[in-house]
Write a protein that holds these residues in place. Sequence first.
Motif, PDB file in Angstrom:
ATOM      1  N   GLY A  47       0.797  -1.213   0.000  1.00  0.00           N
ATOM      2  CA  GLY A  47       0.000   0.000   0.000  1.00  0.00           C
ATOM      3  C   GLY A  47       0.834   1.270   0.000  1.00  0.00           C
ATOM      4  N   PRO A  48       0.165   2.421  -0.109  1.00  0.00           N
ATOM      5  CA  PRO A  48       0.892   3.708  -0.127  1.00  0.00           C
ATOM      6  C   PRO A  48       1.696   3.956   1.141  1.00  0.00           C
ATOM      7  CG  PRO A  48      -1.388   3.983  -0.845  1.00  0.00           C
ATOM      8  CD  PRO A  48      -1.275   2.597  -0.320  1.00  0.00           C
ATOM      9  N   ASP A  49       1.217   3.475   2.289  1.00  0.00           N
ATOM     10  CA  ASP A  49       1.944   3.701   3.532  1.00  0.00           C
ATOM     11  C   ASP A  49       3.304   3.008   3.520  1.00  0.00           C
ATOM     12  OD1 ASP A  49       0.555   1.300   3.412  1.00  0.00           O
ATOM     13  OD2 ASP A  49       0.440   1.104   5.604  1.00  0.00           O
ATOM     14  N   VAL A  50       3.354   1.806   2.968  1.00  0.00           N
ATOM     15  CA  VAL A  50       4.621   1.079   2.889  1.00  0.00           C
ATOM     16  C   VAL A  50       5.587   1.783   1.932  1.00  0.00           C
ATOM     17  CG1 VAL A  50       5.704  -1.142   2.375  1.00  0.00           C
ATOM     18  CG2 VAL A  50       3.428  -1.075   3.407  1.00  0.00           C
ATOM     19  N   VAL A  51       5.048   2.293   0.826  1.00  0.00           N
ATOM     20  CA  VAL A  51       5.887   3.001  -0.144  1.00  0.00           C
ATOM     21  C   VAL A  51       6.434   4.290   0.458  1.00  0.00           C
ATOM     22  CG1 VAL A  51       5.907   4.136  -2.399  1.00  0.00           C
ATOM     23  CG2 VAL A  51       4.682   1.982  -2.100  1.00  0.00           C
ATOM     24  N   LEU A  52       5.599   4.992   1.224  1.00  0.00           N
ATOM     25  CA  LEU A  52       6.074   6.209   1.885  1.00  0.00           C
ATOM     26  C   LEU A  52       7.177   5.895   2.890  1.00  0.00           C
ATOM     27  CD1 LEU A  52       2.790   8.243   2.518  1.00  0.00           C
ATOM     28  CD2 LEU A  52       4.686   8.832   1.005  1.00  0.00           C
ATOM     29  N   ALA A  53       7.025   4.809   3.624  1.00  0.00           N
ATOM     30  CA  ALA A  53       8.088   4.408   4.555  1.00  0.00           C
ATOM     31  C   ALA A  53       9.374   4.080   3.807  1.00  0.00           C
ATOM     32  CB  ALA A  53       7.620   3.212   5.384  1.00  0.00           C
ATOM     33  N   GLU A  54       9.230   3.425   2.649  1.00  0.00           N
ATOM     34  CA  GLU A  54      10.404   3.118   1.828  1.00  0.00           C
ATOM     35  C   GLU A  54      11.070   4.403   1.331  1.00  0.00           C
ATOM     36  OE1 GLU A  54      13.074   0.426   0.116  1.00  0.00           O
ATOM     37  OE2 GLU A  54      11.340  -0.028   1.382  1.00  0.00           O
ATOM     38  N   LEU A  55      10.252   5.384   0.960  1.00  0.00           N
ATOM     39  CA  LEU A  55      10.783   6.676   0.521  1.00  0.00           C
ATOM     40  C   LEU A  55      11.599   7.327   1.620  1.00  0.00           C
ATOM     41  CD1 LEU A  55      10.949   9.155  -1.360  1.00  0.00           C
ATOM     42  CD2 LEU A  55       8.723   9.871  -0.448  1.00  0.00           C
ATOM     43  N   GLY A  56      11.066   7.331   2.839  1.00  0.00           N
ATOM     44  CA  GLY A  56      11.795   7.923   3.960  1.00  0.00           C
ATOM     45  C   GLY A  56      13.124   7.238   4.206  1.00  0.00           C
ATOM     46  N   GLY A  57      13.138   5.906   4.111  1.00  0.00           N
ATOM     47  CA  GLY A  57      14.373   5.177   4.332  1.00  0.00           C
ATOM     48  C   GLY A  57      15.424   5.464   3.272  1.00  0.00           C
ATOM     49  N   LEU A  58      15.003   5.516   2.005  1.00  0.00           N
ATOM     50  CA  LEU A  58      15.958   5.783   0.928  1.00  0.00           C
ATOM     51  C   LEU A  58      16.481   7.211   0.983  1.00  0.00           C
ATOM     52  CD1 LEU A  58      14.266   3.923  -2.079  1.00  0.00           C
ATOM     53  CD2 LEU A  58      16.249   3.208  -0.741  1.00  0.00           C
ATOM     54  N   LEU A  59      15.634   8.161   1.380  1.00  0.00           N
ATOM     55  CA  LEU A  59      16.098   9.539   1.524  1.00  0.00           C
ATOM     56  C   LEU A  59      17.066   9.669   2.691  1.00  0.00           C
ATOM     57  CD1 LEU A  59      12.787  11.559   0.918  1.00  0.00           C
ATOM     58  CD2 LEU A  59      14.754  11.386  -0.606  1.00  0.00           C
ATOM     59  N   GLU A  60      16.760   8.991   3.773  1.00  0.00           N
ATOM     60  CA  GLU A  60      17.627   9.070   4.956  1.00  0.00           C
ATOM     61  C   GLU A  60      19.003   8.505   4.676  1.00  0.00           C
ATOM     62  OE1 GLU A  60      17.601   7.578   9.643  1.00  0.00           O
ATOM     63  OE2 GLU A  60      15.870   7.230   8.339  1.00  0.00           O
ATOM     64  N   ILE A  63      20.266   7.195  -0.742  1.00  0.00           N
ATOM     65  CA  ILE A  63      20.289   6.356  -1.938  1.00  0.00           C
ATOM     66  C   ILE A  63      19.477   6.978  -3.063  1.00  0.00           C
ATOM     67  CG2 ILE A  63      19.621   4.103  -2.862  1.00  0.00           C
ATOM     68  CD1 ILE A  63      20.204   2.916  -0.131  1.00  0.00           C
ATOM     69  N   LEU A  64      18.258   7.396  -2.752  1.00  0.00           N
ATOM     70  CA  LEU A  64      17.390   7.941  -3.790  1.00  0.00           C
ATOM     71  C   LEU A  64      17.956   9.221  -4.412  1.00  0.00           C
ATOM     72  CD1 LEU A  64      14.765   7.660  -5.370  1.00  0.00           C
ATOM     73  CD2 LEU A  64      13.591   8.901  -3.536  1.00  0.00           C
ATOM     74  N   PRO A  65      18.432  10.196  -3.630  1.00  0.00           N
ATOM     75  CA  PRO A  65      19.017  11.388  -4.272  1.00  0.00           C
ATOM     76  C   PRO A  65      20.197  11.059  -5.184  1.00  0.00           C
ATOM     77  CG  PRO A  65      18.589  11.806  -1.943  1.00  0.00           C
ATOM     78  CD  PRO A  65      18.374  10.343  -2.163  1.00  0.00           C
ATOM     79  N   GLY A  66      21.027  10.098  -4.781  1.00  0.00           N
ATOM     80  CA  GLY A  66      22.160   9.737  -5.621  1.00  0.00           C
ATOM     81  C   GLY A  66      21.731   9.099  -6.928  1.00  0.00           C
ATOM     82  N   TYR A  67      20.784   8.165  -6.859  1.00  0.00           N
ATOM     83  CA  TYR A  67      20.286   7.522  -8.065  1.00  0.00           C
ATOM     84  C   TYR A  67      19.565   8.529  -8.960  1.00  0.00           C
ATOM     85  CZ  TYR A  67      21.338   2.756  -6.518  1.00  0.00           C
ATOM     86  OH  TYR A  67      21.981   1.603  -6.157  1.00  0.00           O
ATOM     87  N   LEU A  68      18.815   9.416  -8.338  1.00  0.00           N
ATOM     88  CA  LEU A  68      18.095  10.427  -9.113  1.00  0.00           C
ATOM     89  C   LEU A  68      19.061  11.352  -9.835  1.00  0.00           C
ATOM     90  CD1 LEU A  68      15.386  11.650  -9.872  1.00  0.00           C
ATOM     91  CD2 LEU A  68      15.455  12.981  -7.760  1.00  0.00           C
TER      92      LEU A  68
END
Length: 270
Positions: A47-60, A63-68
């Motif tokens: 669900g969206p809640d799990v994806v949001l938690a994943e977003l927070g983890g990758l930002l923390e 990983i996500l900013p580097g890949y982006l």
Amino acid sequence: MTAPGAPVWRRLARSATARTLGPFVPVVALWWLLAWLQIFPPAFFVGPDVVLAELGGLLERGILPGYLSDSLTRLWYGVLFGLLIGLPLGFLVGMSPLARRLTWPLLLFFQAVADIAWLPIVIVWFGFSLTAVTFVIVYTIVFPLVLSIVAGIEQVPPELVRAARSMGASPLRVFVEVIVPGSLPSVASGVRTGLGYGWRALVAAEIIVGTSGIGFMMFDARRVGDVAEVFLGMIVLGILWYALDALMLAPFEHATVERWGLVRQEAAAR
């Protein structure tokens, strides 16, 4: 008599934010409902809640900013070289009957060959490198852009060209002051279409030959069974392209068509 809630709805209808985000509300609600009902196993659908938690983890973890950043860098190089090649080539083919006779079959042939079909040979040539991804993006952008430019030149009213020549305009002035402005609506559409194809080619190339980037992140998440990260990658790709198109490409195309398309239509009507 106006209902008490009517003015609120009218204001929402006029709001750009509401018009942009409104269509996504039922989609997210359905997504959340399907996840909550567990119609599909959680290992396959989150669900969206799990994806949001994943977003927070990758930002923390950064990983996500580097890949982006890696994905946007590759896109920038691909778009830059794609435009540098596609724009002059398009005008050359559109303006020169000889160049068109020599290149038109090749353009149609390579336009029909999908960008992903080049990936096996590109890996052999360039390995898993930025050059390989850039090659695929450039290839994807050039051909739609060239064909759009040629179509735009064909739509320039001949009366404008003859009028400019009859007034003593040199070939260069005819090109700069008549051909280029008259073909700009098609050029703008070609740039927008080519960049859309290039964006999808970037993701496909990162999935297959990339060692970083959003596409690689999604493929690597698939390998370890992290469905939330795959969903997150899809959402990031959609948001980025929507922002790029809405903030830059669509206004550029609209302004170009509004300025030069109406001039061209009026000239053709005469």
